[in-house]
Design a protein around this motif. Sequence first.
Motif, PDB file in Angstrom:
ATOM      1  N   LEU A 106      19.204  -0.843 -34.781  1.00  0.00           N
ATOM      2  CA  LEU A 106      19.845   0.005 -35.783  1.00  0.00           C
ATOM      3  C   LEU A 106      18.874   1.000 -36.403  1.00  0.00           C
ATOM      4  O   LEU A 106      19.282   2.046 -36.919  1.00  0.00           O
ATOM      5  N   HIS A 141      22.668  -6.267 -44.287  1.00  0.00           N
ATOM      6  CA  HIS A 141      22.792  -4.950 -43.666  1.00  0.00           C
ATOM      7  C   HIS A 141      23.829  -4.076 -44.349  1.00  0.00           C
ATOM      8  O   HIS A 141      23.603  -2.877 -44.587  1.00  0.00           O
ATOM      9  N   THR A 167      19.878   1.722 -41.945  1.00  0.00           N
ATOM     10  CA  THR A 167      20.822   2.571 -41.225  1.00  0.00           C
ATOM     11  C   THR A 167      20.412   4.036 -41.316  1.00  0.00           C
ATOM     12  O   THR A 167      20.522   4.785 -40.339  1.00  0.00           O
ATOM     13  N   ASN A 182      19.556   6.818 -38.315  1.00  0.00           N
ATOM     14  CA  ASN A 182      20.246   8.095 -38.170  1.00  0.00           C
ATOM     15  C   ASN A 182      19.298   9.285 -38.223  1.00  0.00           C
ATOM     16  O   ASN A 182      19.707  10.419 -37.955  1.00  0.00           O
ATOM     17  N   GLY A 201      21.414   3.551 -35.899  1.00  0.00           N
ATOM     18  CA  GLY A 201      22.265   3.962 -37.007  1.00  0.00           C
ATOM     19  C   GLY A 201      23.731   3.614 -36.910  1.00  0.00           C
ATOM     20  O   GLY A 201      24.479   3.834 -37.860  1.00  0.00           O
ATOM     21  N   ARG A 202      24.199   3.052 -35.798  1.00  0.00           N
ATOM     22  CA  ARG A 202      25.616   2.751 -35.637  1.00  0.00           C
ATOM     23  C   ARG A 202      25.812   1.342 -35.102  1.00  0.00           C
ATOM     24  O   ARG A 202      25.154   0.956 -34.131  1.00  0.00           O
TER      25      ARG A 202
END
Length: 318
Positions: free
Chosen positions: A65, A182, A192, A196, A263-264
């Motif tokens: 992540l 999280h 996160t 990204n 990030g997802r």
Amino acid sequence: MATATIRNHVTNLSRNLGLVFVLTAVMIGFSLAAPSFATADNLFAVLHAMGPSTIAATGMALVILTGKIDISIGSTAFLSASIGALLMERGTSPLVAFPVILALGAGLGAMNGFLVAYLRINALIATLGTMMAYRGIGLMLTDARVIPLPESIRNIANLTVGPVFLETIVVTLLVIAIHFLHRSMSFGRTLTAVGNGEDIAAKVGLNTRRTLFLTFMLAGLLAAAAACSSFVQVGSVSGFLGKGLEFNAIAISVVGGISLAGGRGRVIPGVLIGAAAFQMISNGLNQINADPYIYQLVTGAVIFVAMYMDALKTRPSR
């Protein structure tokens, strides 16, 4: 912004529903081929067997992540478990040995975090080096021999609460705790954000280095916890412990919807669905007496499909 948020929720929901559909199809297919597959005892056994890989994949998911990867978790698990087993072999109480194993895992993960976050070494290269070093140290300390664990440790694997193995309950609670970390804590939101765009996250004042360091340390801690779960089930520590664990964890994470781009994705339901899918496939193939090597073929095919779906999601629209 609201439209984008709704679109993301719809995408996540559709992907999770797709994975649930695949799991259901797998269950129906194996149930028809092997009636013993769908029995309650076998399904509880599947939940029990997926414990170590679920814990390891939870730690791997956090690292992914952030947009990084840790291929040393199998060796981290082995070295931590080896030292713990040697302590117990010399008469140390399991009540002392288990915390030592977890602390060692966190320390080994912290070393990875230091290399990646502060020395700025590429995560793949850094953890490739520690993967080889940690396993080499473990093999040297144990002379590559099998170390049996005390009878009291082996008995833990058979403890149940009703029809459910106690270990399954512990693993579930652990995964829920990491999911909460999280999704609901500032650390998880920063994690996160790093995934990204690490540079952007740093520019807005987030402590990206500390976040990466803590993420790798947590992955090491969870790798050691996975080792505890594994050797409790097996009853011994050998040179094979943790071998390939890192690739299983990556596969589970990807199939569970954790994007390798960072990030997802979510720990729940992603990691749980991914772990269940692979364990059911393994169990089902065993139930129908399939060639043991076919599991690798099926696993590779599942990973390929998951990667292709992830590529479609991240591909820029034209």
